[in-house]
Design a protein around this motif. Structure first.
Motif, PDB file in Angstrom:
ATOM      1  N   SER A 183       0.831  -1.199   0.000  1.00  0.00           N
ATOM      2  CA  SER A 183       0.000   0.000   0.000  1.00  0.00           C
ATOM      3  C   SER A 183       0.865   1.248   0.000  1.00  0.00           C
ATOM      4  CB  SER A 183      -0.910   0.029   1.242  1.00  0.00           C
ATOM      5  OG  SER A 183      -1.688  -1.138   1.327  1.00  0.00           O
ATOM      6  N   ARG A 184       0.475   2.265  -0.742  1.00  0.00           N
ATOM      7  CA  ARG A 184       1.186   3.539  -0.676  1.00  0.00           C
ATOM      8  C   ARG A 184       0.657   4.408   0.457  1.00  0.00           C
ATOM      9  NH1 ARG A 184       4.119   5.570  -4.827  1.00  0.00           N
ATOM     10  NH2 ARG A 184       4.770   7.000  -3.198  1.00  0.00           N
ATOM     11  N   TYR A 185      -0.672   4.356   0.667  1.00  0.00           N
ATOM     12  CA  TYR A 185      -1.302   5.155   1.718  1.00  0.00           C
ATOM     13  C   TYR A 185      -2.302   4.271   2.471  1.00  0.00           C
ATOM     14  CZ  TYR A 185       0.502   9.019  -1.077  1.00  0.00           C
ATOM     15  OH  TYR A 185       1.321   9.872  -1.771  1.00  0.00           O
ATOM     16  N   LEU A 186      -2.288   4.439   3.792  1.00  0.00           N
ATOM     17  CA  LEU A 186      -3.242   3.719   4.643  1.00  0.00           C
ATOM     18  C   LEU A 186      -3.741   4.662   5.724  1.00  0.00           C
ATOM     19  CD1 LEU A 186      -1.719   0.199   5.508  1.00  0.00           C
ATOM     20  CD2 LEU A 186      -3.825   0.657   4.250  1.00  0.00           C
ATOM     21  N   VAL A 187      -5.021   4.556   6.026  1.00  0.00           N
ATOM     22  CA  VAL A 187      -5.586   5.278   7.162  1.00  0.00           C
ATOM     23  C   VAL A 187      -6.264   4.238   8.053  1.00  0.00           C
ATOM     24  CG1 VAL A 187      -7.147   7.074   7.956  1.00  0.00           C
ATOM     25  CG2 VAL A 187      -5.946   7.361   5.776  1.00  0.00           C
ATOM     26  N   LYS A 188      -5.848   4.195   9.306  1.00  0.00           N
ATOM     27  CA  LYS A 188      -6.379   3.215  10.246  1.00  0.00           C
ATOM     28  C   LYS A 188      -6.822   3.926  11.524  1.00  0.00           C
ATOM     29  CE  LYS A 188      -5.589  -0.441   7.736  1.00  0.00           C
ATOM     30  NZ  LYS A 188      -6.700  -1.325   7.291  1.00  0.00           N
ATOM     31  N   ARG A 189      -7.684   3.250  12.251  1.00  0.00           N
ATOM     32  CA  ARG A 189      -8.166   3.813  13.515  1.00  0.00           C
ATOM     33  C   ARG A 189      -7.310   3.331  14.680  1.00  0.00           C
ATOM     34  NH1 ARG A 189     -12.815   6.462  13.030  1.00  0.00           N
ATOM     35  NH2 ARG A 189     -14.133   6.039  11.219  1.00  0.00           N
ATOM     36  N   THR A 190      -7.245   4.138  15.702  1.00  0.00           N
ATOM     37  CA  THR A 190      -6.545   3.766  16.931  1.00  0.00           C
ATOM     38  C   THR A 190      -7.091   2.444  17.458  1.00  0.00           C
ATOM     39  OG1 THR A 190      -6.214   6.103  17.477  1.00  0.00           O
ATOM     40  CG2 THR A 190      -6.007   4.518  19.270  1.00  0.00           C
ATOM     41  N   GLY A 191      -6.172   1.542  17.797  1.00  0.00           N
ATOM     42  CA  GLY A 191      -6.548   0.254  18.336  1.00  0.00           C
ATOM     43  C   GLY A 191      -6.667  -0.851  17.303  1.00  0.00           C
ATOM     44  N   GLU A 192      -6.695  -0.495  16.030  1.00  0.00           N
ATOM     45  CA  GLU A 192      -6.773  -1.511  14.977  1.00  0.00           C
ATOM     46  C   GLU A 192      -5.466  -2.287  14.870  1.00  0.00           C
ATOM     47  OE1 GLU A 192      -8.850   0.940  11.539  1.00  0.00           O
ATOM     48  OE2 GLU A 192      -8.726  -1.187  11.009  1.00  0.00           O
ATOM     49  N   LYS A 193      -5.559  -3.504  14.416  1.00  0.00           N
ATOM     50  CA  LYS A 193      -4.372  -4.284  14.076  1.00  0.00           C
ATOM     51  C   LYS A 193      -4.062  -4.013  12.597  1.00  0.00           C
ATOM     52  CE  LYS A 193      -2.369  -8.866  14.749  1.00  0.00           C
ATOM     53  NZ  LYS A 193      -2.565 -10.206  15.332  1.00  0.00           N
ATOM     54  N   VAL A 194      -2.816  -3.640  12.336  1.00  0.00           N
ATOM     55  CA  VAL A 194      -2.443  -3.208  10.992  1.00  0.00           C
ATOM     56  C   VAL A 194      -1.330  -4.098  10.454  1.00  0.00           C
ATOM     57  CG1 VAL A 194      -1.606  -1.289   9.576  1.00  0.00           C
ATOM     58  CG2 VAL A 194      -3.031  -0.820  11.589  1.00  0.00           C
ATOM     59  N   PHE A 195      -1.465  -4.508   9.217  1.00  0.00           N
ATOM     60  CA  PHE A 195      -0.451  -5.317   8.546  1.00  0.00           C
ATOM     61  C   PHE A 195       0.131  -4.519   7.380  1.00  0.00           C
ATOM     62  CE2 PHE A 195      -1.118  -9.475  10.469  1.00  0.00           C
ATOM     63  CZ  PHE A 195      -2.385  -9.346  11.010  1.00  0.00           C
ATOM     64  N   LEU A 196       1.449  -4.373   7.386  1.00  0.00           N
ATOM     65  CA  LEU A 196       2.143  -3.775   6.246  1.00  0.00           C
ATOM     66  C   LEU A 196       2.962  -4.881   5.586  1.00  0.00           C
ATOM     67  CD1 LEU A 196       3.426  -0.400   7.753  1.00  0.00           C
ATOM     68  CD2 LEU A 196       1.249  -0.902   6.666  1.00  0.00           C
ATOM     69  N   GLU A 197       2.724  -5.043   4.280  1.00  0.00           N
ATOM     70  CA  GLU A 197       3.348  -6.147   3.570  1.00  0.00           C
ATOM     71  C   GLU A 197       4.474  -5.652   2.662  1.00  0.00           C
ATOM     72  OE1 GLU A 197       0.612  -8.837   5.274  1.00  0.00           O
ATOM     73  OE2 GLU A 197       2.506  -9.144   4.230  1.00  0.00           O
ATOM     74  N   CYS A 198       5.506  -6.467   2.573  1.00  0.00           N
ATOM     75  CA  CYS A 198       6.654  -6.155   1.716  1.00  0.00           C
ATOM     76  C   CYS A 198       7.093  -7.431   1.017  1.00  0.00           C
ATOM     77  CB  CYS A 198       7.791  -5.602   2.571  1.00  0.00           C
ATOM     78  SG  CYS A 198       9.308  -5.272   1.653  1.00  0.00           S
ATOM     79  N   VAL A 199       7.279  -7.342  -0.290  1.00  0.00           N
ATOM     80  CA  VAL A 199       7.701  -8.488  -1.078  1.00  0.00           C
ATOM     81  C   VAL A 199       8.884  -8.084  -1.947  1.00  0.00           C
ATOM     82  CG1 VAL A 199       7.034 -10.152  -2.843  1.00  0.00           C
ATOM     83  CG2 VAL A 199       5.367  -9.429  -1.126  1.00  0.00           C
ATOM     84  N   GLN A 200       9.919  -8.950  -1.979  1.00  0.00           N
ATOM     85  CA  GLN A 200      11.070  -8.695  -2.852  1.00  0.00           C
ATOM     86  C   GLN A 200      11.257  -9.889  -3.786  1.00  0.00           C
ATOM     87  OE1 GLN A 200      14.169 -10.504  -2.427  1.00  0.00           O
ATOM     88  NE2 GLN A 200      13.930 -11.367  -0.358  1.00  0.00           N
TER      89      GLN A 200
END
Lengths: 111, 113
Positions: A8-25
């Motif tokens: 993702s280039r941009y993400l907006v999440k709420r406080t308390g959410e579980k967030v996953f940032l993915e990276c692939v090479q």
């Protein structure tokens, strides 16, 4: 051409959410890294991984965890997002004794 | 402690002039140094690197100089162009510490037409 892709280039999440940032090479690199970049603080290392299922804490691991189930993928997890985790997140990979390749970054906003 | 720092936070040059961006590092055991360019909204992009057993390396319009005596690194950009406007970071790698990349704070280069 070698590539590090952040999902993702941009993400907006709420406080308390579980967030996953993915990276692939796609370079078969052994080492992968997660940094965050903030104005005036530069790039700071959160976590890194030498190999599948291996992980090491960087300089600012608090509030984060990581997962590396496959060599090509390194995920950064915010267990319970907080506003102070609003930042630009950069993933990088490298082969031992060579330079780093960075992804384009994910700008995360926690509201 | 370990640190890689830059002497100036901003640098403004005229188009066509040469630019010199400086960097000081504190760990004399560093193995490898890299200069990155970061444009707004993008990740750092590799420019040029130099290993600790070298004192100079040249690329296309860029030269990196390493002075281990005073622990100083510089990036020289010849005939600076508007497209060179960006933030430039120096970084060092310690292979005996797992290959972690330690960044300096960055210098913002502005090129005036």
């Amino acid at each position: 051409d070698v590539k590090v892709t952040q999902s993702s280039r941009y993400l907006v999440k709420r406080t308390g959410e579980k967030v996953f940032l993915e990276c692939v090479q796609d370079m078969d690199h052994e080492n992968m890294f997660w940094y965050r970049q903030d104005p005036g603080l530069g790039l700071r290392l959160i976590y890194f991984s030498y190999d599948v299922k291996m992980k090491e804490k960087g300089d600012i691991p608090e509030g984060y965890s990581v997962s590396r189930e496959k060599k090509e993928r390194f995920s950064l997890i915010l267990e319970s997002a907080s506003t102070n985790q609003t930042s630009m997140y950069l993933c990088a990979s490298t082969r031992i004794n060579y330079g780093y390749t960075f992804g384009s970054g994910t700008r995360l906003t926690v509201v | 402690g370990e640190s890689v720092g830059l002497h100036l936070p901003t640098l403004s040059v005229q188009e066509g002039d040469n630019s010199i961006i400086n960097c000081a590092y504190s760990n004399s055991a560093s193995d490898y140094f890299i200069w990155y360019k970061q444009e707004s909204g993008k990740g750092p992009q590799f420019i040029i690197d130099i290993r600790s057993n070298m004192d100079k390396r040249q690329g296309q319009r860029v030269t990196v100089l390493l002075n281990k005596t005073v622990k100083h690194l510089s990036l020289q950009i010849a005939a600076t162009q508007p497209g060179d406007s960006a933030v430039y970071f120096c970084a060092e790698i310690h292979y005996n510490q797992g290959g972690k990349l330690i960044f300096g704070q960055g210098t913002e280069l502005s090129v005036k037409p």
